[in-house]
Scaffold this motif. Structure first.
Motif, PDB file in Angstrom:
ATOM      1  N   ASP A   2       0.845  -1.109  -0.098  1.00 47.82           N
ATOM      2  CA  ASP A   2       0.113  -0.050   0.191  1.00 47.82           C
ATOM      3  C   ASP A   2       0.907   1.078   0.048  1.00 47.82           C
ATOM      4  O   ASP A   2       1.765   1.290   0.908  1.00 47.82           O
ATOM      5  CB  ASP A   2      -1.048   0.000   1.250  1.00 47.82           C
ATOM      6  CG  ASP A   2      -1.786   1.054   1.402  1.00 47.82           C
ATOM      7  OD1 ASP A   2      -1.814   1.819   0.332  1.00 47.82           O
ATOM      8  OD2 ASP A   2      -2.673   1.168   2.235  1.00 47.82           O
ATOM      9  N   PRO A   3       0.961   2.083  -1.056  1.00 40.10           N
ATOM     10  CA  PRO A   3       1.678   3.139  -1.165  1.00 40.10           C
ATOM     11  C   PRO A   3       1.480   4.381   0.028  1.00 40.10           C
ATOM     12  O   PRO A   3       2.405   4.897  -0.028  1.00 40.10           O
ATOM     13  CB  PRO A   3       1.555   4.031  -2.487  1.00 40.10           C
ATOM     14  CG  PRO A   3      -0.102   3.467  -2.970  1.00 40.10           C
ATOM     15  CD  PRO A   3      -0.246   2.051  -2.319  1.00 40.10           C
ATOM     16  N   ILE A   4       0.467   4.176   0.771  1.00 39.79           N
ATOM     17  CA  ILE A   4       0.014   5.261   1.878  1.00 39.79           C
ATOM     18  C   ILE A   4      -0.097   4.460   2.987  1.00 39.79           C
ATOM     19  O   ILE A   4      -1.157   3.672   3.333  1.00 39.79           O
ATOM     20  CB  ILE A   4      -1.016   6.207   1.465  1.00 39.79           C
ATOM     21  CG1 ILE A   4      -0.826   6.956   0.110  1.00 39.79           C
ATOM     22  CG2 ILE A   4      -1.474   7.283   2.535  1.00 39.79           C
ATOM     23  CD1 ILE A   4       0.289   7.806   0.349  1.00 39.79           C
ATOM     24  N   GLU A 208      -0.728  20.041   0.906  1.00 38.89           N
ATOM     25  CA  GLU A 208      -1.175  18.715   1.194  1.00 38.89           C
ATOM     26  C   GLU A 208      -0.102  18.528   2.552  1.00 38.89           C
ATOM     27  O   GLU A 208       0.787  18.190   2.407  1.00 38.89           O
ATOM     28  CB  GLU A 208      -0.728  17.735   0.489  1.00 38.89           C
ATOM     29  CG  GLU A 208      -0.649  16.129   0.794  1.00 38.89           C
ATOM     30  CD  GLU A 208      -2.051  16.092   1.571  1.00 38.89           C
ATOM     31  OE1 GLU A 208      -2.129  16.096   2.699  1.00 38.89           O
ATOM     32  OE2 GLU A 208      -3.095  15.402   0.927  1.00 38.89           O
ATOM     33  N   ARG A 213       2.156  11.844   2.083  1.00 40.99           N
ATOM     34  CA  ARG A 213       1.529  11.719   0.603  1.00 40.99           C
ATOM     35  C   ARG A 213       2.377  12.349  -0.302  1.00 40.99           C
ATOM     36  O   ARG A 213       1.952  12.445  -1.684  1.00 40.99           O
ATOM     37  CB  ARG A 213       0.179  12.203   0.753  1.00 40.99           C
ATOM     38  CG  ARG A 213      -0.762  11.518   1.927  1.00 40.99           C
ATOM     39  CD  ARG A 213      -2.109  12.080   1.828  1.00 40.99           C
ATOM     40  NE  ARG A 213      -2.876  11.456   2.764  1.00 40.99           N
ATOM     41  CZ  ARG A 213      -3.670  10.345   2.721  1.00 40.99           C
ATOM     42  NH1 ARG A 213      -3.699   9.822   1.500  1.00 40.99           N
ATOM     43  NH2 ARG A 213      -4.324   9.847   3.713  1.00 40.99           N
ATOM     44  N   ARG A 214       3.372  13.285  -0.002  1.00 44.76           N
ATOM     45  CA  ARG A 214       4.148  14.338  -1.138  1.00 44.76           C
ATOM     46  C   ARG A 214       4.672  13.486  -1.990  1.00 44.76           C
ATOM     47  O   ARG A 214       5.129  14.005  -3.068  1.00 44.76           O
ATOM     48  CB  ARG A 214       4.666  15.277  -0.235  1.00 44.76           C
ATOM     49  CG  ARG A 214       4.098  16.125   0.716  1.00 44.76           C
ATOM     50  CD  ARG A 214       2.880  17.032   0.019  1.00 44.76           C
ATOM     51  NE  ARG A 214       3.538  17.986  -0.957  1.00 44.76           N
ATOM     52  CZ  ARG A 214       4.000  19.228  -0.473  1.00 44.76           C
ATOM     53  NH1 ARG A 214       3.890  19.506   0.691  1.00 44.76           N
ATOM     54  NH2 ARG A 214       4.736  20.045  -1.205  1.00 44.76           N
ATOM     55  N   CYS A 216       3.397  10.716  -3.729  1.00 45.43           N
ATOM     56  CA  CYS A 216       2.446  10.181  -4.661  1.00 45.43           C
ATOM     57  C   CYS A 216       2.731  10.791  -5.959  1.00 45.43           C
ATOM     58  O   CYS A 216       2.494   9.792  -7.156  1.00 45.43           O
ATOM     59  CB  CYS A 216       1.218  10.544  -4.172  1.00 45.43           C
ATOM     60  SG  CYS A 216       0.652   9.760  -2.783  1.00 45.43           S
ATOM     61  N   ALA A 217       3.152  11.945  -6.293  1.00 44.45           N
ATOM     62  CA  ALA A 217       3.242  12.293  -7.596  1.00 44.45           C
ATOM     63  C   ALA A 217       4.471  11.530  -8.477  1.00 44.45           C
ATOM     64  O   ALA A 217       4.269  11.646  -9.602  1.00 44.45           O
ATOM     65  CB  ALA A 217       3.502  13.854  -7.701  1.00 44.45           C
ATOM     66  N   TYR A 218       5.139  10.961  -7.639  1.00 43.81           N
ATOM     67  CA  TYR A 218       6.376  10.287  -8.172  1.00 43.81           C
ATOM     68  C   TYR A 218       6.297   8.837  -8.051  1.00 43.81           C
ATOM     69  O   TYR A 218       7.255   7.987  -8.071  1.00 43.81           O
ATOM     70  CB  TYR A 218       7.502  10.921  -7.604  1.00 43.81           C
ATOM     71  CG  TYR A 218       7.781  12.503  -7.594  1.00 43.81           C
ATOM     72  CD1 TYR A 218       7.815  13.035  -8.908  1.00 43.81           C
ATOM     73  CD2 TYR A 218       7.668  13.352  -6.430  1.00 43.81           C
ATOM     74  CE1 TYR A 218       7.971  14.441  -9.021  1.00 43.81           C
ATOM     75  CE2 TYR A 218       7.580  14.505  -6.443  1.00 43.81           C
ATOM     76  CZ  TYR A 218       7.716  15.213  -7.771  1.00 43.81           C
ATOM     77  OH  TYR A 218       7.525  16.352  -7.729  1.00 43.81           O
ATOM     78  N   ARG A 219       4.914   8.441  -7.586  1.00 42.67           N
ATOM     79  CA  ARG A 219       4.850   6.920  -7.132  1.00 42.67           C
ATOM     80  C   ARG A 219       5.777   6.396  -6.240  1.00 42.67           C
ATOM     81  O   ARG A 219       6.361   5.108  -6.309  1.00 42.67           O
ATOM     82  CB  ARG A 219       4.894   6.058  -8.327  1.00 42.67           C
ATOM     83  CG  ARG A 219       3.850   6.579  -9.645  1.00 42.67           C
ATOM     84  CD  ARG A 219       3.820   5.685 -10.726  1.00 42.67           C
ATOM     85  NE  ARG A 219       2.842   6.069 -11.662  1.00 42.67           N
ATOM     86  CZ  ARG A 219       2.553   5.496 -12.712  1.00 42.67           C
ATOM     87  NH1 ARG A 219       3.217   4.294 -13.018  1.00 42.67           N
ATOM     88  NH2 ARG A 219       1.474   5.756 -13.624  1.00 42.67           N
ATOM     89  N   PRO A 221       6.040   5.370  -2.395  1.00 42.17           N
ATOM     90  CA  PRO A 221       5.361   4.944  -1.383  1.00 42.17           C
ATOM     91  C   PRO A 221       5.738   5.827  -0.085  1.00 42.17           C
ATOM     92  O   PRO A 221       6.900   5.960   0.194  1.00 42.17           O
ATOM     93  CB  PRO A 221       5.693   3.485  -1.077  1.00 42.17           C
ATOM     94  CG  PRO A 221       6.105   3.013  -2.282  1.00 42.17           C
ATOM     95  CD  PRO A 221       6.918   4.009  -3.037  1.00 42.17           C
ATOM     96  N   ARG A 251      11.963   5.464  -0.656  1.00 49.73           N
ATOM     97  CA  ARG A 251      10.842   5.591   0.201  1.00 49.73           C
ATOM     98  C   ARG A 251      10.659   6.840   0.736  1.00 49.73           C
ATOM     99  O   ARG A 251      11.646   7.623   1.174  1.00 49.73           O
ATOM    100  CB  ARG A 251      11.044   4.401   1.234  1.00 49.73           C
ATOM    101  CG  ARG A 251      10.756   3.094   0.690  1.00 49.73           C
ATOM    102  CD  ARG A 251       9.316   2.717   0.064  1.00 49.73           C
ATOM    103  NE  ARG A 251       9.021   1.413  -0.523  1.00 49.73           N
ATOM    104  CZ  ARG A 251       9.291   1.116  -1.671  1.00 49.73           C
ATOM    105  NH1 ARG A 251       9.795   1.784  -2.403  1.00 49.73           N
ATOM    106  NH2 ARG A 251       8.962  -0.250  -2.154  1.00 49.73           N
TER     107      ARG A 251
END
Length: 367
Positions: A2-4, A208, A213-214, A216-219, A221, A251
């Motif tokens: 899970d990325p988040i 944000e 979560r910052r 996420c734009a770069y995938r 996690p 990460r």
């Protein structure tokens, strides 16, 4: 994966049998040493023994020790200017750390760096950076070198790059994360979120505010952890580092912590109300961890008091060592300016005339 992941809920209190008692006592000793060191550093600053800027880890000891417990000796560490505790927990001699704050030749950086620029290649602690976000490009470059030298796997080296919440809004943050994602780099970026970029709340500065979560734009996690729980921080950092090693992928980890003083020793923190200050004192991770260890019969009151006394004595010895150490010799002023000799380098002191300065000449005393 899970990325988040948000792990700021209270960490389950592990039974004593599931943790090494000696390791837990060691964590408390490190946290106590950092607390005593930082309190004495603040005192030395008011006595004008320490000059320049000075930023303390007071209140962030659980985050510091948990992160350093997750690192291997072969990993690389890049920190912000709030770096004293990280140097101590990484294994630096307290006397040499204090001597650097005093600007003495026996300091970690030879008295040249001061509080914000602690450096020890032997410990693979590659700075202390005084510029906000200045550590991110070189840390990303170190991870690129690791990826270039070897394949991913459990024995791979990794990089940990620390940053504050304010750094997440500057260009170097986004540039570094983007390159780390594109190039598949073994690096863990750790945001130590003490809720304030100097005196500005995160919510007032970040679109944000959930900083994990910052990525996420770069995938990339991300995970958030309770920075007041040394065990939770250690476990989250170990997980992130293991993934970075075995996958050669970056990460992002956010440790939610609180500094108990102002941004620096000269900041009175008037942006905090008396109620907020009191609330943060009630959440102080050092006495909370002490109480936890006593309740779990890892320590008793006498043993905890003895650790505190030993740490205080160690810091007193560090101050005495720093006070007795000499300042850097003026003759070494131009040492370490470049890694290798550079032709036509100016070696004059301020106010010297060109004829006396060594301009366009070989360095005096060198063949």
């Amino acid at each position: 994966m899970d990325p988040i992941q948000d792990r700021t809920e209270p960490h389950p209190q592990a039974p004593a049998a599931s943790e090494d008692p000696a390791a837990l006592r060691g964590y408390y000793r490190q946290m106590a040493l950092i607390r005593h060191f930082e309190l004495r550093a603040a005192e030395m600053y008011t006595r004008a023994k320490i000059g320049g800027y000075c930023h303390l880890n007071l209140g962030e000891e659980a985050t510091v020790v948990g992160l350093m417990a997750a690192l291997r000796p072969t990993d690389y560490l890049f920190t912000t200017y709030r770096d004293h505790g990280y140097a101590l927990a990484r294994g630096a001699d307290p006397g040499r750390v204090m001597a650097e704050l005093f600007g003495r030749a026996t300091g970690l950086s030879g008295g040249r760096g001061g509080s914000m620029h602690l450096f020890d290649a032997g410990l693979r602690m590659l700075g202390g950076y005084g510029i906000v976000g200045g550590q991110m490009p070189p840390a990303t470059g170190a991870a690129l070198a690791i990826a270039h030298r070897g394949e991913p796997g459990p024995d791979s080296e990794a990089v940990m790059c620390l940053l504050g919440d304010g750094t997440t809004n500057i260009g170097a943050f986004h540039e570094s994360l983007n390159l780390a994602a594109v190039w598949h780099l073994p690096i863990v970026y750790v945001i130590v979120n003490n809720h304030l970029g100097m005196g500005t709340p995160v919510e007032a500065a970040s679109g944000e505010p959930a900083l994990f979560r910052r990525g996420c734009a770069y995938r990339i996690p991300g995970a958030r952890v309770d920075g007041n729980d040394v065990i939770a921080v250690r476990d989250a950092a170990q997980t992130a580092l293991e993934q970075a090693r075995t996958e050669h992928r970056p990460r992002l980890l956010e440790a939610v912590s609180h500094r108990l003083r102002g941004h620096s020793v000269v900041d009175p923190a008037r942006y905090r109300s008396a109620q907020e200050t009191e609330r943060l004192r009630e959440q102080d991770p050092l006495p909370a961890f002490r109480t936890r260890l006593i309740e779990d019969h890892i320590l008793d009151q006498e043993a905890a008091d003895r650790i505190d006394e030993e740490c205080e004595q160690a810091v007193t010895a560090a101050v005495d060592f720093a006070d007795a150490s000499p300042p850097p010799d003026v003759a070494t002023l131009f040492d370490h300016v470049y890694a290798t000799e550079v032709a036509n380098t100016h070696f004059g002191l301020p106010g010297d005339s060109p004829a006396d300065s060594g301009l366009f000449a070989d360095r005096p005393g060198k063949e």
